[in-house]
Design a protein around this motif. Sequence first.
Motif, PDB file in Angstrom:
ATOM      1  N   LYS A   1       0.881  -1.255  -0.123  1.00 55.80           N
ATOM      2  CA  LYS A   1       0.067  -0.082   0.058  1.00 55.80           C
ATOM      3  C   LYS A   1       0.974   1.207   0.118  1.00 55.80           C
ATOM      4  O   LYS A   1       0.422   2.294   0.735  1.00 55.80           O
ATOM      5  N   TRP A   2       1.983   1.188  -0.511  1.00 52.50           N
ATOM      6  CA  TRP A   2       2.863   2.407  -0.705  1.00 52.50           C
ATOM      7  C   TRP A   2       2.121   3.371  -1.931  1.00 52.50           C
ATOM      8  O   TRP A   2       1.408   2.972  -2.814  1.00 52.50           O
ATOM      9  N   ARG A   3       2.386   4.489  -1.811  1.00 51.57           N
ATOM     10  CA  ARG A   3       1.880   5.597  -2.821  1.00 51.57           C
ATOM     11  C   ARG A   3       2.632   5.454  -4.028  1.00 51.57           C
ATOM     12  O   ARG A   3       3.702   5.225  -4.080  1.00 51.57           O
ATOM     13  N   LYS A   4       1.744   5.694  -5.271  1.00 52.05           N
ATOM     14  CA  LYS A   4       2.415   5.474  -6.478  1.00 52.05           C
ATOM     15  C   LYS A   4       3.499   6.479  -6.646  1.00 52.05           C
ATOM     16  O   LYS A   4       4.519   6.050  -7.262  1.00 52.05           O
ATOM     17  N   SER A   5       3.283   7.868  -6.742  1.00 54.19           N
ATOM     18  CA  SER A   5       4.396   8.718  -7.176  1.00 54.19           C
ATOM     19  C   SER A   5       5.678   8.623  -6.158  1.00 54.19           C
ATOM     20  O   SER A   5       6.758   8.706  -6.815  1.00 54.19           O
ATOM     21  N   PRO A   6       5.382   8.824  -5.086  1.00 56.34           N
ATOM     22  CA  PRO A   6       6.805   8.591  -4.239  1.00 56.34           C
ATOM     23  C   PRO A   6       7.647   7.343  -4.689  1.00 56.34           C
ATOM     24  O   PRO A   6       8.701   7.326  -4.535  1.00 56.34           O
ATOM     25  N   THR A   7       6.889   6.239  -4.583  1.00 58.12           N
ATOM     26  CA  THR A   7       7.458   4.893  -5.112  1.00 58.12           C
ATOM     27  C   THR A   7       8.253   4.882  -6.276  1.00 58.12           C
ATOM     28  O   THR A   7       9.208   4.624  -6.544  1.00 58.12           O
ATOM     29  N   ALA A   8       7.281   5.535  -7.377  1.00 57.16           N
ATOM     30  CA  ALA A   8       7.977   5.744  -8.821  1.00 57.16           C
ATOM     31  C   ALA A   8       9.403   6.717  -8.641  1.00 57.16           C
ATOM     32  O   ALA A   8      10.224   6.235  -9.221  1.00 57.16           O
TER      33      ALA A   8
END
Length: 341
Positions: free
Chosen positions: A59-66
């Motif tokens: 459940k990590w956030r998309k943008s920060p993970t990218a």
Amino acid sequence: MDQSTFNKRITQIAVLLLIFIIAGMLIFELKIFLPGILGAITFYIISRSYYYNLIFKRKWRKSPTALLFIIGYVIIISIPIYLTVNLVTPKVNSIVNNQAYIVDNVTHAAEKIADLTNIKLLTEENIKTATQKVTAMVPMLLSSTATTLGNLFIMFFLLYFLLMSGAVVEKKLHQIIPLKPHNVDTLASETKMMIKANALGIPIICVVQGLFAALGYFIFGVNEWVLWGFLTGVFAFFPLVGTMIIWVPLMLYMFAQGITWPAIGLGIYSVIVTGNVDYIARISFMKKMGNVHPLITVLGVIVGLNLFGFIGLIFGPLLISYFIILVKIYINEFTGSAVTT
């Protein structure tokens, strides 16, 4: 065929023709950035499973993970560049500051080789030609640097949006590719397998070969053996003859300087050990990672470098693999014969 069906077919052909014309124009205009686009696809396929695991399971956030993945890749790419600058720059400065000494050594080595083999490596014409080539390379290097920076920007920019919207893109591609679903799945699995095998396998092989080469340079007393081992690993990207670009001139130089037995030892070591490490690794390691036939790897690299530049090391073998797979798919789709893919 009635008139309405005929008109529909004509419209279909016209639309397809228009699509191909526009696609050709886009590819032609963007060909300078093709390595960046292919690089983004490569990193996306390598990252895909890890990225989606973090997004959907943890459940990590998309943008920060990218962005985290992009930062990681920037660091990975920066490491060889940093090593190159730190190892090669002092050598280049030494050559620039001691040009007369270097020329004398090279001339002496060439004369010694000429005496022993009756082959003149240095003539007035050769020196003039080499000077002209070096002079011509300066603007090419500047232009290449600007193009490389542009491709890096395009690569990371596109990678960000592929990570953010990759699932949607994959779904659309699955819908628009005019093949049976199982054949589309075959293309997808082949793409993942080949890209992972080459993108991960080739750098590992080069590191291993560079380490073995550096060991040989150390054993036989080559000065700055770390530098030459690193450069051998870099040129090992090119199969069969890549490492010879480094160890053959080193062996000849040692031989010309009268360091006969170490030169002979280095030559034997390089042929038996350094060369066979490349051969064995490409056959066993690459085949284990993706069941990639060595012939596909070698021919693919040759084709890919001409078509795509450096990134062709990865996409050249994929192109040949695609050709084989598409022939099998054509037979399955349109001839009624079953061919194992």
